[in-house]
Design an enzyme around this catalytic site. Sequence first.
Site, PDB file in Angstrom:
ATOM      1  N   HIS A   9       1.106  -1.023  -0.006  1.00  0.00           N
ATOM      2  CA  HIS A   9       0.036   0.124  -0.067  1.00  0.00           C
ATOM      3  C   HIS A   9       1.057   1.146   0.015  1.00  0.00           C
ATOM      4  O   HIS A   9       1.933   1.288   0.480  1.00  0.00           O
ATOM      5  CB  HIS A   9      -0.804   0.131   1.248  1.00  0.00           C
ATOM      6  CG  HIS A   9      -1.966  -1.028   1.110  1.00  0.00           C
ATOM      7  ND1 HIS A   9      -2.464  -1.466   2.077  1.00  0.00           N
ATOM      8  CD2 HIS A   9      -2.644  -1.447  -0.127  1.00  0.00           C
ATOM      9  CE1 HIS A   9      -3.676  -2.507   1.697  1.00  0.00           C
ATOM     10  NE2 HIS A   9      -3.474  -2.321   0.494  1.00  0.00           N
ATOM     11  N   LYS A  13       5.187   1.574   0.696  1.00  0.00           N
ATOM     12  CA  LYS A  13       6.003   1.344  -0.480  1.00  0.00           C
ATOM     13  C   LYS A  13       7.682   1.505  -0.474  1.00  0.00           C
ATOM     14  O   LYS A  13       8.371   0.963  -0.792  1.00  0.00           O
ATOM     15  CB  LYS A  13       5.380   2.248  -1.867  1.00  0.00           C
ATOM     16  CG  LYS A  13       4.306   1.469  -2.427  1.00  0.00           C
ATOM     17  CD  LYS A  13       3.941   2.499  -3.596  1.00  0.00           C
ATOM     18  CE  LYS A  13       2.603   1.561  -4.351  1.00  0.00           C
ATOM     19  NZ  LYS A  13       1.289   1.617  -3.671  1.00  0.00           N
ATOM     20  N   THR A  35       1.602  -5.702  -8.293  1.00  0.00           N
ATOM     21  CA  THR A  35       0.620  -4.714  -8.816  1.00  0.00           C
ATOM     22  C   THR A  35       1.303  -3.355  -9.312  1.00  0.00           C
ATOM     23  O   THR A  35       2.617  -2.994  -8.981  1.00  0.00           O
ATOM     24  CB  THR A  35      -0.369  -4.153  -7.573  1.00  0.00           C
ATOM     25  OG1 THR A  35       0.522  -4.093  -6.493  1.00  0.00           O
ATOM     26  CG2 THR A  35      -1.298  -5.406  -7.092  1.00  0.00           C
ATOM     27  N   GLY A  36       0.456  -2.678 -10.164  1.00  0.00           N
ATOM     28  CA  GLY A  36       1.026  -1.710 -11.277  1.00  0.00           C
ATOM     29  C   GLY A  36       1.895  -0.568 -10.433  1.00  0.00           C
ATOM     30  O   GLY A  36       3.238  -0.573 -10.846  1.00  0.00           O
ATOM     31  N   THR A  37       1.257   0.141  -9.364  1.00  0.00           N
ATOM     32  CA  THR A  37       2.315   1.123  -8.741  1.00  0.00           C
ATOM     33  C   THR A  37       3.515   0.767  -8.191  1.00  0.00           C
ATOM     34  O   THR A  37       4.605   1.120  -7.961  1.00  0.00           O
ATOM     35  CB  THR A  37       1.515   2.103  -8.020  1.00  0.00           C
ATOM     36  OG1 THR A  37       0.234   2.350  -8.516  1.00  0.00           O
ATOM     37  CG2 THR A  37       2.162   3.465  -7.926  1.00  0.00           C
ATOM     38  N   THR A  38       3.309  -0.510  -7.349  1.00  0.00           N
ATOM     39  CA  THR A  38       4.415  -1.265  -6.548  1.00  0.00           C
ATOM     40  C   THR A  38       5.256  -1.575  -7.681  1.00  0.00           C
ATOM     41  O   THR A  38       6.512  -1.432  -7.335  1.00  0.00           O
ATOM     42  CB  THR A  38       3.866  -2.130  -6.003  1.00  0.00           C
ATOM     43  OG1 THR A  38       2.691  -1.974  -4.711  1.00  0.00           O
ATOM     44  CG2 THR A  38       4.817  -3.070  -4.932  1.00  0.00           C
ATOM     45  N   SER A  56      -2.954  -1.887 -11.164  1.00  0.00           N
ATOM     46  CA  SER A  56      -2.557  -1.126  -9.828  1.00  0.00           C
ATOM     47  C   SER A  56      -3.763  -2.064  -8.912  1.00  0.00           C
ATOM     48  O   SER A  56      -4.919  -2.436  -9.457  1.00  0.00           O
ATOM     49  CB  SER A  56      -3.256   0.261 -10.067  1.00  0.00           C
ATOM     50  OG  SER A  56      -3.110   0.893  -8.655  1.00  0.00           O
ATOM     51  N   GLY A  57      -3.485  -1.895  -7.658  1.00  0.00           N
ATOM     52  CA  GLY A  57      -4.343  -2.984  -6.802  1.00  0.00           C
ATOM     53  C   GLY A  57      -5.942  -2.319  -6.777  1.00  0.00           C
ATOM     54  O   GLY A  57      -6.685  -3.062  -6.955  1.00  0.00           O
ATOM     55  N   ASP A  62      -5.030  -6.632  -7.342  1.00  0.00           N
ATOM     56  CA  ASP A  62      -5.113  -7.433  -6.069  1.00  0.00           C
ATOM     57  C   ASP A  62      -5.678  -8.722  -6.595  1.00  0.00           C
ATOM     58  O   ASP A  62      -5.473  -9.768  -6.131  1.00  0.00           O
ATOM     59  CB  ASP A  62      -5.424  -7.067  -5.149  1.00  0.00           C
ATOM     60  CG  ASP A  62      -4.912  -5.921  -4.403  1.00  0.00           C
ATOM     61  OD1 ASP A  62      -3.566  -6.082  -4.476  1.00  0.00           O
ATOM     62  OD2 ASP A  62      -5.424  -4.769  -3.789  1.00  0.00           O
ATOM     63  N   ASP A  82      -1.086  -1.221   4.760  1.00  0.00           N
ATOM     64  CA  ASP A  82      -1.386  -0.175   5.553  1.00  0.00           C
ATOM     65  C   ASP A  82      -2.346  -0.472   6.679  1.00  0.00           C
ATOM     66  O   ASP A  82      -3.667  -0.559   6.392  1.00  0.00           O
ATOM     67  CB  ASP A  82      -1.717   0.867   4.825  1.00  0.00           C
ATOM     68  CG  ASP A  82      -1.873   2.401   5.609  1.00  0.00           C
ATOM     69  OD1 ASP A  82      -1.969   2.255   6.784  1.00  0.00           O
ATOM     70  OD2 ASP A  82      -1.887   3.607   5.128  1.00  0.00           O
ATOM     71  N   HIS A  89     -10.770  -0.473  -1.805  1.00  0.00           N
ATOM     72  CA  HIS A  89     -10.477  -1.760  -2.192  1.00  0.00           C
ATOM     73  C   HIS A  89     -10.030  -2.854  -0.986  1.00  0.00           C
ATOM     74  O   HIS A  89      -9.506  -3.908  -1.526  1.00  0.00           O
ATOM     75  CB  HIS A  89      -9.265  -2.035  -3.486  1.00  0.00           C
ATOM     76  CG  HIS A  89      -7.979  -1.444  -3.147  1.00  0.00           C
ATOM     77  ND1 HIS A  89      -7.649  -0.314  -2.771  1.00  0.00           N
ATOM     78  CD2 HIS A  89      -6.860  -2.241  -3.127  1.00  0.00           C
ATOM     79  CE1 HIS A  89      -6.341  -0.123  -2.438  1.00  0.00           C
ATOM     80  NE2 HIS A  89      -6.082  -1.540  -2.563  1.00  0.00           N
ATOM     81  N   ASP A  92     -10.992  -6.389  -1.998  1.00  0.00           N
ATOM     82  CA  ASP A  92     -10.074  -7.071  -2.881  1.00  0.00           C
ATOM     83  C   ASP A  92      -8.806  -7.662  -1.916  1.00  0.00           C
ATOM     84  O   ASP A  92      -8.210  -8.663  -2.248  1.00  0.00           O
ATOM     85  CB  ASP A  92      -9.494  -6.023  -4.063  1.00  0.00           C
ATOM     86  CG  ASP A  92     -10.401  -5.583  -4.850  1.00  0.00           C
ATOM     87  OD1 ASP A  92     -11.555  -5.823  -4.552  1.00  0.00           O
ATOM     88  OD2 ASP A  92     -10.303  -5.338  -5.871  1.00  0.00           O
ATOM     89  N   ARG A  98      -7.263 -14.120   1.554  1.00  0.00           N
ATOM     90  CA  ARG A  98      -8.129 -15.319   1.869  1.00  0.00           C
ATOM     91  C   ARG A  98      -7.560 -16.425   0.917  1.00  0.00           C
ATOM     92  O   ARG A  98      -7.388 -17.642   1.297  1.00  0.00           O
ATOM     93  CB  ARG A  98      -9.578 -14.942   1.647  1.00  0.00           C
ATOM     94  CG  ARG A  98     -10.327 -16.271   2.108  1.00  0.00           C
ATOM     95  CD  ARG A  98     -12.145 -16.054   1.592  1.00  0.00           C
ATOM     96  NE  ARG A  98     -12.232 -16.345   0.371  1.00  0.00           N
ATOM     97  CZ  ARG A  98     -12.569 -17.736  -0.114  1.00  0.00           C
ATOM     98  NH1 ARG A  98     -12.388 -18.763   0.614  1.00  0.00           N
ATOM     99  NH2 ARG A  98     -12.707 -18.015  -1.344  1.00  0.00           N
TER     100      ARG A  98
END
Length: 137
Positions: A9, A13, A35-38, A56-57, A62, A82, A89, A92, A98
């Site tokens: 999150h 990051k 995920t995209g931004t990470t 992106s998440g 996710d 976080d 989300h 997600d 899970r």
Amino acid sequence: MRQLALIAHDSRKDDLVAFVVRHAALLQDFPIVCTGTTGLRILESSAGLQIERVRSGPLGGDQQIGARIAEGRICGLIFFIDPLTPMPHDVDVKALTRLAALYDIPMALNPSTAAMLISSGLLERERALSQDAETGQ
Ligand code: PGA
């Protein structure tokens, strides 16, 4: 070879980038999905890693990684969440964790557990398994 999934999150990051830099030697040449931004943040700071980016998440990333878990394509999940901020989300994130629990995927939600995961021999075992598969053993 199955991938290692890395997600953080926004407020975490920097922690994930520092973690990846610290463990760059182990992660070198290992297939990673983010995920995209990470993924973008990690690529900016750790050249030479083998990183695939999904969405992106909050835009479905996710869930894409969750689907890969269900398909047997993920060997481990490092997700620096976080714990102080509500997320749009959230469902997600819950679905992803899970599925990781359901499929018994090693999962680390904070740096100290991630350090244990990465030093557990997991990546080395994955490498050995894929070499055996290649040589037909
Ligand atoms: P991001 O998504 O890497 O695109 O920021 C992470 C998340 O919030 O799940």
